[in-house]
Design a protein around this motif. Structure first.
Motif, PDB file in Angstrom:
ATOM      1  N   GLU C  89       0.724  -1.234   0.105  1.00 18.71           N
ATOM      2  CA  GLU C  89       0.029  -0.170   0.145  1.00 18.71           C
ATOM      3  C   GLU C  89       0.971   1.241   0.175  1.00 18.71           C
ATOM      4  O   GLU C  89       0.419   2.310  -0.354  1.00 18.71           O
ATOM      5  N   LYS C  90       2.223   1.176   0.203  1.00 21.16           N
ATOM      6  CA  LYS C  90       3.112   2.253   0.386  1.00 21.16           C
ATOM      7  C   LYS C  90       3.378   2.713  -1.047  1.00 21.16           C
ATOM      8  O   LYS C  90       4.008   3.674  -0.996  1.00 21.16           O
ATOM      9  N   ILE C  91       2.986   1.984  -1.861  1.00 26.46           N
ATOM     10  CA  ILE C  91       3.574   2.145  -3.373  1.00 26.46           C
ATOM     11  C   ILE C  91       2.483   1.993  -4.277  1.00 26.46           C
ATOM     12  O   ILE C  91       2.510   2.629  -5.545  1.00 26.46           O
ATOM     13  N   VAL C  92       1.279   1.506  -3.768  1.00 30.84           N
ATOM     14  CA  VAL C  92       0.229   1.112  -4.793  1.00 30.84           C
ATOM     15  C   VAL C  92      -0.120   2.351  -5.497  1.00 30.84           C
ATOM     16  O   VAL C  92      -0.654   2.445  -6.629  1.00 30.84           O
ATOM     17  N   ASN C  93      -0.526   3.392  -4.650  1.00 30.35           N
ATOM     18  CA  ASN C  93      -0.894   4.821  -5.603  1.00 30.35           C
ATOM     19  C   ASN C  93      -0.051   4.997  -6.705  1.00 30.35           C
ATOM     20  O   ASN C  93      -0.590   5.620  -7.570  1.00 30.35           O
ATOM     21  N   LEU C  94       1.403   5.129  -6.201  1.00 33.58           N
ATOM     22  CA  LEU C  94       2.029   5.587  -7.293  1.00 33.58           C
ATOM     23  C   LEU C  94       2.014   4.643  -8.625  1.00 33.58           C
ATOM     24  O   LEU C  94       2.033   5.214  -9.818  1.00 33.58           O
ATOM     25  N   THR C  95       1.856   3.325  -8.399  1.00 34.08           N
ATOM     26  CA  THR C  95       1.730   2.444  -9.585  1.00 34.08           C
ATOM     27  C   THR C  95       0.672   2.635 -10.346  1.00 34.08           C
ATOM     28  O   THR C  95       0.618   2.504 -11.627  1.00 34.08           O
ATOM     29  N   VAL C  96      -0.638   3.043  -9.707  1.00 30.58           N
ATOM     30  CA  VAL C  96      -1.709   3.351 -10.478  1.00 30.58           C
ATOM     31  C   VAL C  96      -1.654   4.542 -11.105  1.00 30.58           C
ATOM     32  O   VAL C  96      -2.007   4.577 -12.313  1.00 30.58           O
ATOM     33  N   ILE C  97      -0.946   5.672 -10.604  1.00 31.14           N
ATOM     34  CA  ILE C  97      -0.608   6.770 -11.391  1.00 31.14           C
ATOM     35  C   ILE C  97       0.187   6.506 -12.859  1.00 31.14           C
ATOM     36  O   ILE C  97       0.068   6.883 -13.773  1.00 31.14           O
ATOM     37  N   VAL C  98       1.296   5.616 -12.124  1.00 33.39           N
ATOM     38  CA  VAL C  98       2.387   5.353 -13.604  1.00 33.39           C
ATOM     39  C   VAL C  98       1.451   4.525 -14.707  1.00 33.39           C
ATOM     40  O   VAL C  98       1.476   4.832 -15.808  1.00 33.39           O
ATOM     41  N   VAL C 237       9.219   1.110  -9.053  1.00 33.98           N
ATOM     42  CA  VAL C 237      10.449   1.084  -8.084  1.00 33.98           C
ATOM     43  C   VAL C 237      11.336   2.456  -8.726  1.00 33.98           C
ATOM     44  O   VAL C 237      11.893   3.314  -8.121  1.00 33.98           O
ATOM     45  N   LEU C 238      11.697   2.318 -10.330  1.00 29.05           N
ATOM     46  CA  LEU C 238      12.648   3.222 -10.921  1.00 29.05           C
ATOM     47  C   LEU C 238      12.077   4.500 -10.992  1.00 29.05           C
ATOM     48  O   LEU C 238      12.696   5.804 -10.503  1.00 29.05           O
ATOM     49  N   VAL C 239      10.506   4.659 -10.995  1.00 29.12           N
ATOM     50  CA  VAL C 239       9.973   5.961 -10.899  1.00 29.12           C
ATOM     51  C   VAL C 239      10.194   6.572  -9.816  1.00 29.12           C
ATOM     52  O   VAL C 239      10.317   7.895  -9.382  1.00 29.12           O
ATOM     53  N   VAL C 240       9.967   5.824  -8.563  1.00 33.99           N
ATOM     54  CA  VAL C 240      10.170   6.242  -7.295  1.00 33.99           C
ATOM     55  C   VAL C 240      11.574   6.791  -6.885  1.00 33.99           C
ATOM     56  O   VAL C 240      11.530   8.099  -6.589  1.00 33.99           O
ATOM     57  N   LYS C 241      12.395   6.164  -7.329  1.00 28.92           N
ATOM     58  CA  LYS C 241      13.768   6.470  -7.219  1.00 28.92           C
ATOM     59  C   LYS C 241      13.850   7.728  -7.988  1.00 28.92           C
ATOM     60  O   LYS C 241      14.772   8.638  -7.280  1.00 28.92           O
ATOM     61  N   LEU C 242      13.377   7.806  -9.196  1.00 35.18           N
ATOM     62  CA  LEU C 242      13.627   9.130 -10.056  1.00 35.18           C
ATOM     63  C   LEU C 242      13.040  10.392  -9.108  1.00 35.18           C
ATOM     64  O   LEU C 242      13.844  11.473  -9.155  1.00 35.18           O
ATOM     65  N   MET C 243      11.887  10.095  -8.727  1.00 36.06           N
ATOM     66  CA  MET C 243      11.216  11.033  -8.050  1.00 36.06           C
ATOM     67  C   MET C 243      11.977  11.628  -6.736  1.00 36.06           C
ATOM     68  O   MET C 243      12.109  12.705  -6.307  1.00 36.06           O
ATOM     69  N   GLU C 244      12.677  10.375  -6.115  1.00 34.37           N
ATOM     70  CA  GLU C 244      13.277  10.689  -5.000  1.00 34.37           C
ATOM     71  C   GLU C 244      14.389  11.725  -5.260  1.00 34.37           C
ATOM     72  O   GLU C 244      14.952  12.416  -4.501  1.00 34.37           O
ATOM     73  N   VAL C 252       9.568   6.231  -0.561  1.00 33.63           N
ATOM     74  CA  VAL C 252       9.267   5.011  -0.248  1.00 33.63           C
ATOM     75  C   VAL C 252      10.299   4.327   0.473  1.00 33.63           C
ATOM     76  O   VAL C 252      11.602   4.473  -0.091  1.00 33.63           O
ATOM     77  N   ASP C 253       9.902   3.449   1.540  1.00 26.47           N
ATOM     78  CA  ASP C 253      10.912   2.853   2.241  1.00 26.47           C
ATOM     79  C   ASP C 253      11.914   1.847   1.261  1.00 26.47           C
ATOM     80  O   ASP C 253      11.253   1.338   0.401  1.00 26.47           O
ATOM     81  N   PHE C 254      12.966   1.520   1.491  1.00 26.87           N
ATOM     82  CA  PHE C 254      13.794   0.819   0.691  1.00 26.87           C
ATOM     83  C   PHE C 254      13.334  -0.879   0.730  1.00 26.87           C
ATOM     84  O   PHE C 254      13.240  -1.310  -0.229  1.00 26.87           O
ATOM     85  N   TYR C 399       0.212  17.938  -5.006  1.00 27.88           N
ATOM     86  CA  TYR C 399      -1.045  17.934  -4.669  1.00 27.88           C
ATOM     87  C   TYR C 399      -1.820  16.658  -3.960  1.00 27.88           C
ATOM     88  O   TYR C 399      -3.016  17.000  -3.210  1.00 27.88           O
ATOM     89  N   LEU C 400      -1.422  15.523  -4.187  1.00 26.01           N
ATOM     90  CA  LEU C 400      -1.947  14.615  -3.700  1.00 26.01           C
ATOM     91  C   LEU C 400      -1.089  13.640  -2.782  1.00 26.01           C
ATOM     92  O   LEU C 400       0.110  13.574  -2.873  1.00 26.01           O
ATOM     93  N   PRO C 401      -1.863  13.180  -1.913  1.00 27.06           N
ATOM     94  CA  PRO C 401      -0.983  12.047  -0.996  1.00 27.06           C
ATOM     95  C   PRO C 401      -0.822  10.822  -1.645  1.00 27.06           C
ATOM     96  O   PRO C 401      -1.581   9.838  -1.414  1.00 27.06           O
ATOM     97  N   VAL C 402       0.385  10.957  -2.590  1.00 21.90           N
ATOM     98  CA  VAL C 402       0.478   9.639  -3.032  1.00 21.90           C
ATOM     99  C   VAL C 402       1.268   8.621  -2.068  1.00 21.90           C
ATOM    100  O   VAL C 402       1.099   7.472  -2.264  1.00 21.90           O
ATOM    101  N   PHE C 403       2.342   9.242  -1.397  1.00 23.32           N
ATOM    102  CA  PHE C 403       3.255   8.370  -0.804  1.00 23.32           C
ATOM    103  C   PHE C 403       2.771   8.397   0.938  1.00 23.32           C
ATOM    104  O   PHE C 403       2.941   9.562   1.376  1.00 23.32           O
ATOM    105  N   PRO C 404       2.141   7.381   1.240  1.00 20.48           N
ATOM    106  CA  PRO C 404       1.672   7.456   2.643  1.00 20.48           C
ATOM    107  C   PRO C 404       2.921   7.478   3.553  1.00 20.48           C
ATOM    108  O   PRO C 404       2.609   8.043   4.696  1.00 20.48           O
ATOM    109  N   GLN C 405       4.190   7.260   3.138  1.00 16.73           N
ATOM    110  CA  GLN C 405       5.269   7.122   4.042  1.00 16.73           C
ATOM    111  C   GLN C 405       5.939   8.328   4.276  1.00 16.73           C
ATOM    112  O   GLN C 405       6.926   8.668   4.866  1.00 16.73           O
ATOM    113  N   GLU C 406       5.545   9.345   3.097  1.00 20.99           N
ATOM    114  CA  GLU C 406       6.265  10.548   3.075  1.00 20.99           C
ATOM    115  C   GLU C 406       6.628  11.576   4.313  1.00 20.99           C
ATOM    116  O   GLU C 406       7.690  11.857   4.759  1.00 20.99           O
TER     117      GLU C 406
END
Lengths: 274, 681, 436
Positions: C89-98, C237-244, C252-254, C399-406
């Motif tokens: 669930e920590k990454i599922v929002n992002l996968t949906v957007i991607v 994961v690569l998209v998250v890394k890029l955003m990071e 997102v947690d490693f 604008y959106l709470p994409v990453f619950p862990q942020e």
């Protein structure tokens, strides 16, 4: 994949490669008959805009030049005119997402419905014969030449695929003529229906008729030991037959492994359909 | 309105809209619009009528049917009843329709001014021409390229009436007239290819560009039934596996212009084996042939191996109805020698009056036109060279149905002649190289738009005659040149005996004994009559013309009618059939085999410069084993500097390479044996 | 200025800087949009380097590539909602957007790629049930709808939107039906990933891509599904890394990334097993049956050499599978990301050769090899889609709470990342599409 109907009539072309001089009269006749615009204007337009022009021309019938690959006196050449094969098992029809091409009319001609085609080009990708071409640009006729369009074939718009249909309108004319004469339009006499290329050919290299009708010349021709079809082993079951007495020509009609040797080719192309 | 009512309204409206026809109609319309864009040309919705015609653009004179819709020609179909068309549609016959609306057509009479051409009326044009001709009396010249028409009689009568000189463009017909004249015959040479069981083509590209090629191709087809054994053997001897050689049962590699020598070599073998002919001059022929033309000698001269030559001689002797047809590989420049030598061979084979006949020429019906052979007597090449060099004066030079500024050897000099002549008049239907240089253009109507006739092209089997009448609306303000010249003649106060060209044709029909009404419907007239006159064999054994130029390679020009003829540039609908082994982009492609390329130090795909005795051209190299060793093959028909987008600036003109040499004995220039040097550009 | 719209408890860059960033993306969007408009209106596909030999080219490769890479959406959704793997669930929002970006982008490119975009609905109106492409069209359209539905709750969770009770409730209720939607998405996605593969496998007159199969589905059907689920998670994961990298924050947690990559690696290994078997069957059955040899399928001189195959199967297949499945390598972030990149590259090579090399090979013995190089008219719109992806991601992130862990990983008191670094990263990353 879907199977296709067997028809009682099988309009077929038999091309005698040994008689083709490569003169291009068939292509010229085809272009005129089917309202294919001369390609120079279109090419010049693309060039003037700096667009790539390779393989963008509209051509329903292409003449390939074959060589036996030998040098000096042993060398030999053949010309192979390639219309649409009107395959019995067309690789293009089953893939079309919008049924813009079909094989469902008595005679087995593979249709192409221009107003239905939306230009995805999947059929082009499927056809190993390169029989299908795409209208990359508007058709452009030099000024005045649009007055010379025939009533038979509509001019195709940009963005649709087109191909040879054995001058299907001539089949319609021949059937009409048969009806007027009180004959059975489903039993046309040999020669009553001829595509423009077959009619034009000065050396008579192209024969045409119903390969299933014993009264038609092509019926026997397709059974000739010299007859073959292009890429037959892929299962496309073409309705275009070729004839050559030269073994090396027949061998270039399909792919063969070295181990297969001479036994694999020059077989009876039309045996199972005659 | 609160949010709830707004949402309710929106949802209701959407649902309501969906059950109306509006969205579905719009969607349906979109599918229709995408088929009917206004910029897509619409096809006519009218019936097609077919009318018969004999093609004047097609040098083989094939008869076809023109498909007419609403007065416009829309297509060409075969005519099985025409003796020269036999149901086929050659590329040039198709061009009769394809070129009607060519961008290159001259749309009305044009007068050259300081700033370019200006459109004038027909009346003005005739007035100008009449004035120029009456001033130039005695120094009027006319060149015609129409080998089959009666229009020549009108032109010749007019020019003769002005004490001028009349020339025919060189080609097979002129060669045939000269050959017959030298051998003491008159009329035309006819080949009964229909009944031959062994046909040997010496150089003559008889299924594409030589003689009645359309008919020949059909006969070839009949004798080579698909899937069955052939009833006749066809052999081609020449330097290139051209359109004829590629389907012949055998291709014999022979150097360019070797026809005469090969024919005499075969004659020698036959005579060594006892062949005799009961003909005038046989003894002298035999003696001359015996002095040279031994197989080994022929092999050295022509590249035809002695054993092959002997085998062919055996096959010829064994055949029931052998036929030898000789000519230049590209339809011109062979002079009279190849034909004379081949006639000698045919006589030796006992085929005179059998496979080969002499048939009567066209009877003259216009007073003062002279006979056909008289009109063909003069050689236009030295005349034009003279004009170019300022030796011969031509105050008025008229050109009909020909493009000498493009389609002759030493092209630059020929073009210069057009510039040097004091006043040049072109009757071309097209803005060709000659028209572009003319002071006055009086455009001729095209075949389907005019009255014209066609009498027995070179190499036909029997005498044939066809008459054409206008079948379609004139595309532009053009006129039939023959009628224009009759009008000019009457303005000059000359009475040629006819008010219109149609009357000339009618008189001709009467003279031939043909039915005018049947001719008018497009039916061809044929006659089986042939002359039984004996030919004199003595001049047939004249030594072959030497090579022209010092180059390392022999040049083999190749004619393909889809590229064009020496008169007509590439027809629009044929443009797609040009192969990339003939044209690469806008570069002419020349072909040579791997060995020749190695010897010349050039590679496939490389751009090279060809240097011939007439001039130079650049081209790309294509390596093909379809060309014999020591030969470079160059396509003719490219390199137009005039015409339209289909041909202007496309490739280079290989005619430029050629130079013509004198042949005093025959009196005809020859240019079928040119040599070129090749260098990487 | 737009702070009120940010998710609760997070820090974002200044609005001016954000506008600058959007402007930068806008350049690429505009450049690509220009090409797209020129193709749609005056010039048509004549503008492209596509031709009668290569009716399919860069765009089809691009579409197949992004659709495979976008498979993270359905597969993660499947694992999270159906198989209930909580961590995801920590990454599922992002996968949906991607996924949403990939699918909507692919649809945009497809609209360009067809010759008559106004008729593109004919596939629905006059469907040919035998055509794999019909299946693709139906599934992709439906799945894009599903992705939109999956994306909506995330949008409604925007701080201001969520204050509206109706929207709040809608978002809330959506979460209840999410397993159903995810299941539907998984079903649709499996079928169109498969039918995309099937599109090639059924081309029985093209021996390079012809595959026999199971019932009506050629093996490529299953291979495409497997390869998509192998690369999708890694791409997320690569998209998250890029955003990071761009934002300078850990989003997102490693541990979660490792989990995603382990899943991807597992699927990759499974895929490779079948892919090798398939290649073997192709080489020993399909090819000889059609009279072709292995060597005839490759052409080094034109860039369709055998090396492409080995790059796909070994360098971008076996190697990343080993890296991703071995805990020691997976724990090393550098190796993890390298493996993920290789994995995604391998799948893109696969889609490329199936599209382009398949058409380059002459099937008629007297035909020739030809090569295809896309021109700017094709690159432009493709880059536009990438820029469009950056745009959606940027807006979503801001604008959106994409990453619950942020909030947890980046407590608000923590110093913000220094601005210049951020700008530099931005430039670097954006430079990528052009050189791609």
């Amino acid at each position: 994949m879907a199977g296709f109907k067997e028809f009682n009539i099988r309009w077929s072309m038999v091309v005698d490669i040994d008689k083709c001089t490569g003169c291009g009269a068939c292509m010229t006749a085809c272009n005129k008959e089917n309202n294919i615009a001369p390609q120079e204007e279109a090419k010049a337009r693309l060039e003037s805009k700096g667009f790539p022009t390779r393989f963008k021309k509209i051509e329903w019938l292409t003449i390939y030049e074959l060589s036996n690959g030998k040098q000096g006196g042993d060398h030999d050449t053949a010309f192979l005119p390639r219309p649409c094969m009107q395959c019995g098992m067309p690789s293009c029809v089953s893939v079309c997402p919008a049924i813009a091409t079909d094989k469902n009319e008595e005679g087995g001609i593979v249709s192409q419905i221009y107003p239905r085609c939306f230009g995805c080009r999947y059929c082009m990708a499927s056809c190993p014969y390169h029989a299908r071409v795409f209208n990359w640009d508007q058709p452009i006729f030099p000024e005045g030449m649009e007055k010379q369009l025939t009533p038979n074939v509509s001019v195709r718009s940009r963005g649709v695929v087109e191909k040879c249909n054995f001058c299907h309108h001539r089949l319609m004319y021949a059937k009409d003529a048969a009806r007027v004469a009180g004959e059975d339009p489903e039993k046309l006499a040999d020669g009553a229906y001829m595509p423009a290329c077959a009619e034009a050919c000065p050396t008579g290299a192209i024969s045409f008729g119903d390969v299933k009708n014993p009264e038609h010349e092509v019926h026997e021709l397709a059974k000739s030991p010299y007859a073959f079809r292009l890429l037959e082993r892929l299962g496309t079951d073409p309705q275009v037959y070729y004839i050559s007495k030269r073994e090396w020509v027949r061998k270039q009609g399909d792919n063969y492994l070295e181990s297969e040797g001479a036994a694999a080719h020059g077989g009876n192309g039309g045996g199972q359909h005659g | 309105m609160n949010r709830r009512t707004f949402l309710t309204f929106s949802a209701g409206a959407t649902a309501g809209l969906m059950i109306t026809p509006i969205p579905w109609k719009l969607t349906d319309d979109a599918s229709i619009w995408t088929q009917n864009w206004q910029w897509n040309p619409k096809v006519p919705k009218r019936a097609i009528y077919f009318a018969e015609m004999a093609s004047k653009l097609d040098p083989s004179g094939s008869g076809v049917k023109v498909a007419v819709v609403n007065g416009n020609a829309v297509g060409v179909a075969g005519n099985v009843d025409h003796p020269l068309g036999k149901g086929a549609v050659s590329t040039m016959a198709a061009a009769e329709v394809g070129l009607l609306h060519s961008p290159a057509r001259v749309r009305q009479p044009m007068l050259k001014t300081a700033t370019g051409f200006k459109a004038i009326s027909w009346d003005e044009a005739e007035t100008i021409l009449t004035g120029k001709l009456s001033e130039a009396r005695g120094e009027v010249a006319m060149v015609s390229g129409d080998d089959t028409g009666s229009a020549n009689e009108i032109f010749a009568a007019l020019v003769n009436g002005l004490d001028g000189s009349f020339y025919m463009m060189p080609g097979e017909t002129q060669s045939a007239h000269k050959a017959l004249e030298m051998m003491g015959g008159e009329g035309r040479i006819a080949y009964d290819i229909e009944n031959a069981d062994y046909v040997l083509f010496l150089g003559a590209d008889a299924l594409e560009s030589s003689g009645t090629s359309t008919r020949n191709a059909r006969v070839f087809s009949e004798t080579h039934p698909t899937g069955k054994a052939a009833s006749a053997k066809y052999v081609y001897a020449g330097p290139v596996m051209n359109n004829t050689a590629v389907v012949c049962d055998q291709w014999i590699q022979a150097k360019p212009g070797a026809a005469a020598t090969v024919a005499l070599g075969l004659s020698r073998i036959l005579m060594d084996n006892g062949a005799v002919a009961n003909a005038k001059g046989f003894a002298s022929f035999k003696q001359n042939v015996a002095q040279g033309y031994a197989p080994a000698h022929v092999e050295r001269e022509t590249g035809v191996r002695a054993d092959v030559l002997k085998k062919i001689a055996r096959e010829l002797a064994a055949a029931k109805r052998p036929l030898v047809i000789a000519g230049s590989e590209f339809g011109q420049g062979a002079g009279a020698r190849a034909l004379m030598a081949s006639l000698g061979l045919n006589v030796l084979l006992g085929q005179m009056g059998q496979s080969v006949k002499i048939i009567p020429g066209a009877p003259a019906v216009v007073q003062g036109a002279g006979s056909e052979s008289e009109r063909y007597a003069a050689d236009v090449i030295p005349f034009l060279k003279g004009v170019a060099e300022g030796r011969d004066g031509a105050k008025v030079l008229m050109v009909y149905d020909a493009n000498p500024a493009y389609g002759l050897p030493q092209t630059q000099a020929m073009a210069k002649a057009m510039d040097k002549a004091a006043y040049t008049v072109s009757f071309s239907s097209f803005m060709d190289e000659t028209a572009e240089r003319a002071n006055l253009i009086m455009p001729n109507s095209m075949t389907a738009e005019r009255y014209d006739d066609l009498y027995t092209p070179h190499g036909a089997g029997t005498a044939t005659y066809s008459v054409n009448k206008p079948l379609v609306k004139s595309a532009f303000d053009t006129r039939t040149t023959a009628d224009v010249m009759l009008s000019v003649a009457s303005r000059l106060g000359m009475d040629l005996g006819y008010a219109s060209f149609k009357d000339v044709l009618q008189a001709k029909a009467t003279r031939l004994g043909a039915s005018w009404s049947s001719l008018r419907q497009g039916k061809a007239w044929t006659s089986a009559s042939a002359s039984s006159a004996q030919l004199n064999l003595a001049p047939c054994a004249a030594p072959a013309v030497r090579a022209i130029g010092e180059g390392t390679l022999a040049l083999a020009p190749v004619v393909k009618h889809n590229i064009g003829t020496s008169k007509v540039a590439m027809p629009p609908h044929s443009a797609g059939s040009i192969r990339d082994t003939e044209l690469s982009g806008v570069q002419t492609v020349v072909q040579m085999n791997a060995k020749t390329a190695r010897m010349s130090g050039v590679k496939a795909g490389e751009t090279v410069k060809l240097m011939g005795p007439g001039g130079e051209m650049t081209a790309q190299v294509y390596v093909s084993e379809k060309v014999m060793t020591g030969v470079v093959a160059a396509p003719l028909g490219f390199g137009h500097t005039a015409w339209d987008g289909f041909s202007k600036g496309v490739g280079e003109n290989a005619f430029k390479l050629l130079a013509a040499a004198d042949d005093p004995e025959t009196g005809l220039s020859v240019w079928s044996t040119n040599r070129v040097t090749i260098a990487t550009a | 200025m737009d702070r009120a719209l940010w998710p609760e408890g997070v820090e974002r860059c200044s609005f001016g800087k954000f506008l600058l960033w959007l402007g930068f993306i806008g350049i690429f969007l505009a450049a690509g949009a220009y090409e797209a408009v020129m193709i749609l209106l005056p010039d048509g596909l004549a503008r492209t380097a596509l031709d009668n030999y290569f009716g399919f080219g860069l765009w089809i490769t691009f579409d197949l590539g992004v659709i495979a890479l976008g498979a993270g959406a359905f597969f993660t959704g499947l694992l999270k909602y159906i198989l209930d793997i909580k961590e995801l669930e920590k990454i599922v929002n992002l996968t949906v957007i991607v996924g949403f970006i990939c699918y909507s982008g692919a649809m945009l490119v497809l609209a360009l790629d067809v010759g008559q975009p106004l008729r593109s609905w004919f596939g629905f109106w006059h469907p040919n049930v035998h055509s794999m492409l019909t299946e693709v069209m139906f599934c992709i359209s439906c799945y894009l709808l599903v992705l939109t539905l999956e994306f909506i709750p995330n949008i409604l969770e925007n701080r201001q939107l969520n204050k509206i009770p109706l929207l709040h409730n809608i978002a809330h209720n959506f979460h209840y039906v999410m397993p159903l939607i995810a299941g539907l998405g998984a079903f649709l996605s499996t079928f169109h990933q498969g039918s995309l593969g099937g599109m090639y496998g059924v081309l029985f007159a093209r021996p390079y891509i012809l595959r026999d199969g199971f019932f009506i589905w050629p093996w490529t059907f299953f291979l495409f599904v497997l390869s998509a689920v192998a690369s999708g998670p890694c791409f997320s994961v690569l998209v998250v890394k890029l955003m990071e990298l761009i934002t300078g924050k850990e989003l997102v947690d490693f541990k979660v990334k490792k989990l995603m990559c382990r899943i991807g690696g597992t699927m990759l290994a499974l895929y490779l097993f079948f892919k090798f078997a398939d290649t073997w069957a192709w080489a020993t059955d399909v090819l000889p049956r059609s009279g072709n040899t292995w060597d005839q399928m490759f052409n080094d001189a034109l860039g369709y050499g055998e090396w492409l195959l080995w790059a796909e199967l070994v360098v971008c297949g076996v190697i990343p599978a080993i890296l991703l499945l071995t805990p020691r390598f997976r724990n090393n972030p550098g190796l993890l990301y390298t493996a993920a990149i290789l994995n995604c590259t391998g799948i893109v090579i696969n889609r490329y050769v199936f599209t382009v090399q398949a058409l380059a090979i002459p099937v008629m013995p007297f035909d020739q090899w030809y090569s295809y190089t896309p021109n700017w008219a094709e690159w432009g719109p493709s880059i536009m889609i990438i820029a469009y992806g950056f745009l959606i991601l940027s807006l979503s992130y801001r604008y959106l709470p994409v990453f619950p862990q942020e909030t947890q990983l980046n407590p608000i008191s923590a110093p913000a990342a220094p601005a210049p670094v951020e700008a530099e990263e931005v430039a670097d990353v954006e430079g990528e599409p052009e050189t791609a």
